[in-house]
Design a protein around this motif. Structure first.
Motif, PDB file in Angstrom:
ATOM      1  N   GLY A 181       0.801  -1.348  -0.069  1.00 33.10           N
ATOM      2  CA  GLY A 181       0.007   0.146  -0.125  1.00 33.10           C
ATOM      3  C   GLY A 181       0.873   1.266  -0.193  1.00 33.10           C
ATOM      4  O   GLY A 181       0.384   2.405  -0.053  1.00 33.10           O
ATOM      5  N   ARG A 182       2.184   1.052   0.117  1.00 29.31           N
ATOM      6  CA  ARG A 182       3.116   2.380   0.021  1.00 29.31           C
ATOM      7  C   ARG A 182       3.736   2.657  -1.337  1.00 29.31           C
ATOM      8  O   ARG A 182       4.122   1.629  -1.896  1.00 29.31           O
ATOM      9  CB  ARG A 182       3.982   2.303   1.216  1.00 29.31           C
ATOM     10  CG  ARG A 182       3.433   2.421   2.697  1.00 29.31           C
ATOM     11  CD  ARG A 182       4.544   2.129   3.644  1.00 29.31           C
ATOM     12  NE  ARG A 182       3.906   2.106   4.818  1.00 29.31           N
ATOM     13  CZ  ARG A 182       3.628   3.132   5.745  1.00 29.31           C
ATOM     14  NH1 ARG A 182       4.060   4.454   5.130  1.00 29.31           N
ATOM     15  NH2 ARG A 182       3.114   3.215   6.835  1.00 29.31           N
ATOM     16  N   SER A 183       3.914   3.676  -1.574  1.00 28.95           N
ATOM     17  CA  SER A 183       4.503   4.220  -3.062  1.00 28.95           C
ATOM     18  C   SER A 183       5.998   3.751  -2.739  1.00 28.95           C
ATOM     19  O   SER A 183       6.548   4.377  -1.785  1.00 28.95           O
ATOM     20  CB  SER A 183       4.271   5.498  -3.296  1.00 28.95           C
ATOM     21  OG  SER A 183       4.911   5.691  -4.574  1.00 28.95           O
ATOM     22  N   VAL A 184       6.728   3.306  -3.774  1.00 27.49           N
ATOM     23  CA  VAL A 184       8.190   2.991  -3.814  1.00 27.49           C
ATOM     24  C   VAL A 184       8.576   3.648  -5.149  1.00 27.49           C
ATOM     25  O   VAL A 184       9.696   3.162  -5.328  1.00 27.49           O
ATOM     26  CB  VAL A 184       8.405   1.508  -3.718  1.00 27.49           C
ATOM     27  CG1 VAL A 184       7.945   0.873  -2.399  1.00 27.49           C
ATOM     28  CG2 VAL A 184       7.840   0.714  -4.813  1.00 27.49           C
ATOM     29  N   ALA A 185       8.067   4.454  -5.785  1.00 32.28           N
ATOM     30  CA  ALA A 185       8.441   5.142  -6.919  1.00 32.28           C
ATOM     31  C   ALA A 185       9.746   5.967  -6.879  1.00 32.28           C
ATOM     32  O   ALA A 185      10.531   6.314  -7.722  1.00 32.28           O
ATOM     33  CB  ALA A 185       7.072   5.940  -7.526  1.00 32.28           C
ATOM     34  N   TRP A 186       9.879   6.353  -5.614  1.00 32.44           N
ATOM     35  CA  TRP A 186      10.987   7.162  -5.248  1.00 32.44           C
ATOM     36  C   TRP A 186      12.407   6.442  -4.909  1.00 32.44           C
ATOM     37  O   TRP A 186      13.478   6.891  -5.116  1.00 32.44           O
ATOM     38  CB  TRP A 186      10.711   7.879  -3.854  1.00 32.44           C
ATOM     39  CG  TRP A 186      10.577   7.075  -2.617  1.00 32.44           C
ATOM     40  CD1 TRP A 186       9.387   6.747  -2.448  1.00 32.44           C
ATOM     41  CD2 TRP A 186      11.476   6.586  -2.030  1.00 32.44           C
ATOM     42  NE1 TRP A 186       9.206   5.782  -1.374  1.00 32.44           N
ATOM     43  CE2 TRP A 186      10.610   5.729  -0.825  1.00 32.44           C
ATOM     44  CE3 TRP A 186      12.854   6.311  -1.595  1.00 32.44           C
ATOM     45  CZ2 TRP A 186      11.182   4.914   0.151  1.00 32.44           C
ATOM     46  CZ3 TRP A 186      13.247   5.651  -0.539  1.00 32.44           C
ATOM     47  CH2 TRP A 186      12.754   4.690   0.029  1.00 32.44           C
ATOM     48  N   VAL A 187      12.173   5.085  -4.998  1.00 28.54           N
ATOM     49  CA  VAL A 187      13.326   4.011  -4.645  1.00 28.54           C
ATOM     50  C   VAL A 187      14.402   4.084  -5.982  1.00 28.54           C
ATOM     51  O   VAL A 187      15.656   4.421  -5.799  1.00 28.54           O
ATOM     52  CB  VAL A 187      12.955   2.740  -4.193  1.00 28.54           C
ATOM     53  CG1 VAL A 187      14.119   1.777  -4.218  1.00 28.54           C
ATOM     54  CG2 VAL A 187      12.354   2.629  -3.078  1.00 28.54           C
TER      55      VAL A 187
END
Length: 379
Positions: free
Chosen positions: A11-17
């Motif tokens: 449920g958490r965005s990981v697009a920043w990784v």
């Protein structure tokens, strides 16, 4: 699928990784490079990667982080060769352009999602939800669009005093003209299938409605009004405005189904003993009654399935694939599993691409023949 859904973990965005890892990797690599070959100017790639997967504010943040990291790394080790002002301008300009590109991408994605929502709303309005067991039938339907435009594939079940009737059809064209024609057909079917005692009369009512619809489109000056209707197609072999198959499940015979075809692919009866085609009678369209076992499911598909091609141009071998699947597992004949199998097989055969809108509809009588409350209406 939405990109935001693909780049989520629990449920958490990981697009920043990915852009963060790239930022750190370039900084570390630059620390270990010597001489005039410096890796730090490659940091311009970070906001570019962020622009493709992050939001506008996330991309802007990585553009600033990239610029700050460049300045720190380029001035931290005086004994090393410095990339200088030219690369500073490159990183700054790259960040600005990446942020602008991200803004355009997000705008286009939102517009596409909005159009997708509109398409889904139109389809739900035209193709009403069918309750489980509606009309005493177990059923499963799959509808896939070939592109962003809504098409004219249709299906419905209508219980009534004369048994339960099923309609599956394919209206020629795309967009609102096809939706209008599909809505006209479905509205007429729901009334005629309930009130008319004979299945052929239901078909005649559908034909009359399409003739009236054609007159309206001609008056509007639209070219889709020039096409012959379904009965004309059966007589002349021309190009129809719509192809349909009507099924009637009579109340007085539990193992019978009436089939009436107008240019449509005949249904397949799929059961543990194999697959057979319920073809139409030769000559003008007329009702043909077939015996159908309790374990057999009737499979109806539109052109998106029968005309799906692979890389070599070969058509999807629907009957062969279904026969093989049922032989391996007789449970595949259950409506929901059968519809899912044909859907997956069509997509796999076409390499994930659809040449036309695709509808798969599987239906059979419920064990015991009892419909839920409201599913078997009587006068």
């Amino acid at each position: 699928m939405r990109r935001q859904e693909l780049l989520r973990v629990r449920g958490r965005s990981v697009a920043w990784v990915p852009p963060l890892l790239l930022l750190v990797a370039i900084a570390v690599a630059d620390y270990h490079t010597i001489g005039e070959f410096r890796m730090i100017s490659w940091i311009v790639l970070v906001p570019a990667i962020a622009a493709s997967i992050c939001g506008v504010w996330g991309t802007a943040l990585f553009a600033v982080l990239s610029l700050v990291t460049y300045v720190v790394a380029d001035s931290a080790w005086p004994h090393e060769h410095r990339s200088g002002r030219a690369d500073f301008v490159l990183v700054a300009l790259g960040g600005i352009l990446a942020t602008l590109a991200c803004a355009i991408r997000v705008r286009d994605e939102n517009r596409a999602l909005h159009m997708s929502d509109v398409t889904d709303t139109v389809r739900r309005t035209v193709l009403r939800p069918l309750p489980p067991g509606w009309g005493g039938l177990d059923h499963a339907g799959v509808y896939l669009t070939a592109d962003a435009r809504v098409g004219g594939d249709l299906y419905d079940i209508q219980p009534g005093p004369h048994g339960t009737r099923v309609l599956v059809g394919d209206v020629q064209g795309k967009g609102l003209p096809a939706v209008e024609a599909a809505a006209a057909l479905l509205g007429t079917f729901r009334e005629a299938a309930y009130h008319e005692a004979e299945l052929v009369t239901v078909a005649e009512r559908l034909e009359t409605r399409m003739i009236r619809h054609r007159g309206h489109t001609v008056a509007l000056g639209r070219s889709d009004g020039d096409l012959p209707q379904v009965l004309d197609f059966a007589r002349t072999g021309g190009t129809p405005t719509a192809t349909d198959v009507l099924l009637g499940f009579p109340d007085d015979e539990r193992e019978a189904v009436d089939v009436l075809l107008f240019g449509h692919e005949p249904p397949l009866a799929v059961g543990p003993d194999g697959v057979r085609t319920l073809s139409a009678a030769a000559g003008p369209p007329q009702v043909r009654r077939w015996r159908v076992a309790a374990a057999e499911t009737l499979l109806l598909v539109t052109d998106g399935v029968t005309e799906a091609r692979d890389g070599t141009g070969a058509f999807y071998p629907l009957a062969h694939e279904v026969t093989r699947a049922v032989a391996e597992d007789p449970g595949t004949a259950e409506p929901a599993r059968l519809a899912a199998f044909v859907r997956d097989g069509t997509l796999r055969h076409g390499g994930g691409r659809l040449g036309d809108d695709t509808t798969v509809f599987a239906v059979r009588r419920r064990p015991g023949g009892e419909a839920p409350e409201g599913g078997r209406l009587r006068s």
